[in-house]
Design an enzyme around this catalytic site. Structure first.
Site, PDB file in Angstrom:
ATOM      1  N   PRO A 276       0.793  -1.232   0.000  1.00  0.00           N
ATOM      2  CA  PRO A 276       0.000   0.000   0.000  1.00  0.00           C
ATOM      3  C   PRO A 276       0.826   1.282   0.000  1.00  0.00           C
ATOM      4  CG  PRO A 276      -0.117  -1.102   2.127  1.00  0.00           C
ATOM      5  CD  PRO A 276       0.545  -2.057   1.179  1.00  0.00           C
ATOM      6  N   ASN A 277       0.331   2.224  -0.782  1.00  0.00           N
ATOM      7  CA  ASN A 277       0.844   3.596  -0.884  1.00  0.00           C
ATOM      8  C   ASN A 277       2.163   3.719  -1.642  1.00  0.00           C
ATOM      9  OD1 ASN A 277      -1.333   4.865   0.578  1.00  0.00           O
ATOM     10  ND2 ASN A 277      -0.495   3.904   2.410  1.00  0.00           N
TER      11      ASN A 277
ATOM     12  N   ARG B  10       5.635  12.585  -2.660  1.00  0.00           N
ATOM     13  CA  ARG B  10       5.710  13.145  -1.313  1.00  0.00           C
ATOM     14  C   ARG B  10       6.787  12.451  -0.500  1.00  0.00           C
ATOM     15  NH1 ARG B  10      -0.215  12.513   0.159  1.00  0.00           N
ATOM     16  NH2 ARG B  10      -0.793  13.138  -1.935  1.00  0.00           N
TER      17      ARG B  10
ATOM     18  N   TYR C  97      11.705   8.599   1.426  1.00  0.00           N
ATOM     19  CA  TYR C  97      11.596   7.516   0.438  1.00  0.00           C
ATOM     20  C   TYR C  97      12.333   7.792  -0.876  1.00  0.00           C
ATOM     21  CZ  TYR C  97       7.905   5.930   3.593  1.00  0.00           C
ATOM     22  OH  TYR C  97       7.209   5.499   4.699  1.00  0.00           O
TER      23      TYR C  97
ATOM     24  N   ASN D 170       7.920  -5.689  -0.688  1.00  0.00           N
ATOM     25  CA  ASN D 170       7.798  -4.531   0.198  1.00  0.00           C
ATOM     26  C   ASN D 170       6.330  -4.444   0.610  1.00  0.00           C
ATOM     27  OD1 ASN D 170       7.605  -2.143   1.563  1.00  0.00           O
ATOM     28  ND2 ASN D 170       8.908  -0.990   0.133  1.00  0.00           N
TER      29      ASN D 170
ATOM     30  N   ALA E  49       2.995  -0.614   5.011  1.00  0.00           N
ATOM     31  CA  ALA E  49       2.563  -0.579   6.416  1.00  0.00           C
ATOM     32  C   ALA E  49       1.974  -1.906   6.888  1.00  0.00           C
ATOM     33  CB  ALA E  49       1.554   0.549   6.611  1.00  0.00           C
TER      34      ALA E  49
ATOM     35  N   HIS F 162       3.671  -4.159   9.586  1.00  0.00           N
ATOM     36  CA  HIS F 162       3.568  -3.979  11.039  1.00  0.00           C
ATOM     37  C   HIS F 162       2.237  -4.476  11.603  1.00  0.00           C
ATOM     38  CE1 HIS F 162       6.927  -1.520   9.884  1.00  0.00           C
ATOM     39  NE2 HIS F 162       6.150  -0.704   9.186  1.00  0.00           N
TER      40      HIS F 162
ATOM     41  N   ASP G 268       0.657 -15.373   7.383  1.00  0.00           N
ATOM     42  CA  ASP G 268       0.179 -16.724   7.109  1.00  0.00           C
ATOM     43  C   ASP G 268       0.354 -17.078   5.629  1.00  0.00           C
ATOM     44  OD1 ASP G 268      -0.490 -17.018   9.752  1.00  0.00           O
ATOM     45  OD2 ASP G 268      -2.632 -16.679   9.473  1.00  0.00           O
TER      46      ASP G 268
ATOM     47  N   GLU H 182      11.795  -9.651   2.707  1.00  0.00           N
ATOM     48  CA  GLU H 182      11.094  -8.437   3.151  1.00  0.00           C
ATOM     49  C   GLU H 182      11.999  -7.243   2.841  1.00  0.00           C
ATOM     50  OE1 GLU H 182       9.728  -8.497   7.282  1.00  0.00           O
ATOM     51  OE2 GLU H 182      10.002  -6.315   7.344  1.00  0.00           O
TER      52      GLU H 182
ATOM     53  N   HIS I 278      12.501  -2.945   2.408  1.00  0.00           N
ATOM     54  CA  HIS I 278      12.022  -1.591   2.724  1.00  0.00           C
ATOM     55  C   HIS I 278      12.979  -0.552   2.165  1.00  0.00           C
ATOM     56  CE1 HIS I 278       8.998  -3.194   5.397  1.00  0.00           C
ATOM     57  NE2 HIS I 278       9.923  -3.973   5.922  1.00  0.00           N
ATOM     58  N   LEU I 279      12.406   0.532   1.685  1.00  0.00           N
ATOM     59  CA  LEU I 279      13.218   1.658   1.236  1.00  0.00           C
ATOM     60  C   LEU I 279      13.930   2.302   2.425  1.00  0.00           C
ATOM     61  CD1 LEU I 279      10.348   3.010  -0.945  1.00  0.00           C
ATOM     62  CD2 LEU I 279      12.615   2.510  -1.897  1.00  0.00           C
ATOM     63  N   SER I 280      13.157   2.532   3.494  1.00  0.00           N
ATOM     64  CA  SER I 280      13.695   3.232   4.663  1.00  0.00           C
ATOM     65  C   SER I 280      14.212   2.227   5.686  1.00  0.00           C
ATOM     66  CB  SER I 280      12.586   4.091   5.295  1.00  0.00           C
ATOM     67  OG  SER I 280      11.515   3.276   5.759  1.00  0.00           O
TER      68      SER I 280
ATOM     69  N   ARG J 201      13.015   4.797  12.660  1.00  0.00           N
ATOM     70  CA  ARG J 201      11.800   5.618  12.541  1.00  0.00           C
ATOM     71  C   ARG J 201      10.891   5.432  13.766  1.00  0.00           C
ATOM     72  NH1 ARG J 201       9.247   4.878   6.855  1.00  0.00           N
ATOM     73  NH2 ARG J 201       8.205   6.783   7.551  1.00  0.00           N
TER      74      ARG J 201
ATOM     75  N   ARG K 163       6.967   1.202  13.796  1.00  0.00           N
ATOM     76  CA  ARG K 163       7.550   0.565  12.595  1.00  0.00           C
ATOM     77  C   ARG K 163       8.660  -0.432  12.959  1.00  0.00           C
ATOM     78  NH1 ARG K 163       5.388   3.709   8.331  1.00  0.00           N
ATOM     79  NH2 ARG K 163       5.113   5.862   8.987  1.00  0.00           N
TER      80      ARG K 163
HETATM   81  O1  CA2 Z   1      10.388   1.888   3.954  1.00  0.00           O
HETATM   82  C1  CA2 Z   1       9.545   1.231   3.356  1.00  0.00           C
HETATM   83  O2  CA2 Z   1       9.710   0.760   2.242  1.00  0.00           O
HETATM   84  C2  CA2 Z   1       8.139   1.044   4.002  1.00  0.00           C
HETATM   85  O3  CA2 Z   1       7.696  -0.271   3.676  1.00  0.00           O
HETATM   86  C3  CA2 Z   1       7.244   2.078   3.353  1.00  0.00           C
HETATM   87  C4  CA2 Z   1       5.840   2.116   3.958  1.00  0.00           C
HETATM   88  C5  CA2 Z   1       5.918   2.220   5.479  1.00  0.00           C
HETATM   89  O4  CA2 Z   1       4.615   2.147   6.043  1.00  0.00           O
HETATM   90  C6  CA2 Z   1       6.779   1.134   6.085  1.00  0.00           C
HETATM   91  O5  CA2 Z   1       6.839   1.335   7.487  1.00  0.00           O
HETATM   92  C7  CA2 Z   1       8.178   1.186   5.509  1.00  0.00           C
HETATM   93  C8  CA2 Z   1       5.046   3.313   3.445  1.00  0.00           C
HETATM   94  C9  CA2 Z   1       5.005   3.487   1.966  1.00  0.00           C
HETATM   95  C10 CA2 Z   1       4.292   4.788   1.695  1.00  0.00           C
HETATM   96  O6  CA2 Z   1       4.962   5.489   0.690  1.00  0.00           O
HETATM   97  C11 CA2 Z   1       4.641   6.781   0.496  1.00  0.00           C
HETATM   98  C12 CA2 Z   1       5.244   7.374  -0.574  1.00  0.00           C
HETATM   99  C13 CA2 Z   1       4.995   8.694  -0.857  1.00  0.00           C
HETATM  100  C14 CA2 Z   1       4.137   9.431  -0.038  1.00  0.00           C
HETATM  101  C15 CA2 Z   1       3.526   8.823   1.032  1.00  0.00           C
HETATM  102  C16 CA2 Z   1       3.784   7.492   1.293  1.00  0.00           C
END
Ligand code: CA2
Length: 158
Positions: A11-12, A19, A24, A75, A78, A81, A88, A99, A101-103, A108, A112
């Site tokens: 998601p997202n 943003r 990210y 990836n 959210a 978490h 499962d 798994e 993640h970008l960040s 953080r 998270r």
């Molecule tokens: O660091 C990552 O890749 C995450 O999986 C990114 C998720 C975050 O909830 C995880 O804790 C770590 C969020 C992706 C949302 O990406 C956005 C990109 C642009 C603007 C808003 C959100």
């Protein structure tokens, strides 16, 4: 035959590049996937990429991968978490899942720091921005090569 790998994004992540570039990076998901596809070509790997904001669709994509993929770079956004259902699904498909993640989620917010998925994944990569995907893919390929070498008939290494 080249390794077949699913790259799944949750998601997202479709909002990347619009943003929060400080967290990210400024690349879009398409740009990141295209760079990863170039890397995969150089390693003779067949990639299929998919993004969904829906937990059920991510579960369906994991189930489907059981029929064709050798492994998954995932990836989960959210859902990392929160999702027992994704945990499962990862356990059920019995494929190596990385798994990704970008960040660096541990640098953080506290919510998270916990992943419900890490314990059922082959490994975890995070904190390298768009490069996290390349690092995850390379780790997965090395795992698959090692496994193929030890699985060779007549090879009785543990
Ligand atoms: O660091 C990552 O890749 C995450 O999986 C990114 C998720 C975050 O909830 C995880 O804790 C770590 C969020 C992706 C949302 O990406 C956005 C990109 C642009 C603007 C808003 C959100």
């Amino acid at each position: 035959m080249p390794w077949q790998i699913l790259v799944l994004n949750g998601p997202n992540l479709n909002l990347l590049g619009t943003r929060q570039p400080d967290v990210y990076g400024s690349d879009t998901l398409d740009q990141i996937m295209s760079e990863l596809a170039d890397y995969a070509t150089s390693r003779d790997v067949a990639l299929r990429t998919r993004q969904s904001n829906a937990e059920g669709e991510l579960i369906d994509a994991l189930h489907d991968a059981r029929g064709w993929a050798d492994g998954v770079v995932f990836n989960p956004g959210a859902y990392t978490h929160t999702s027992v259902a994704l945990r499962d699904a990862i356990s059920a498909i019995e494929l190596p899942v990385v798994e990704t993640h970008l960040s660096n989620v541990h640098a953080r917010e506290e919510f998270r720091h916990r992943s419900l998925l890490s314990a059922v994944c082959l490994g975890v990569v995070g904190g390298f921005g768009r490069h996290s995907y390349v690092v995850a893919l390379e780790g997965l390929l090395r795992h698959l090569s090692d496994r193929a070498a030890t699985d060779r008939p007549g090879d009785d290494r543990a």
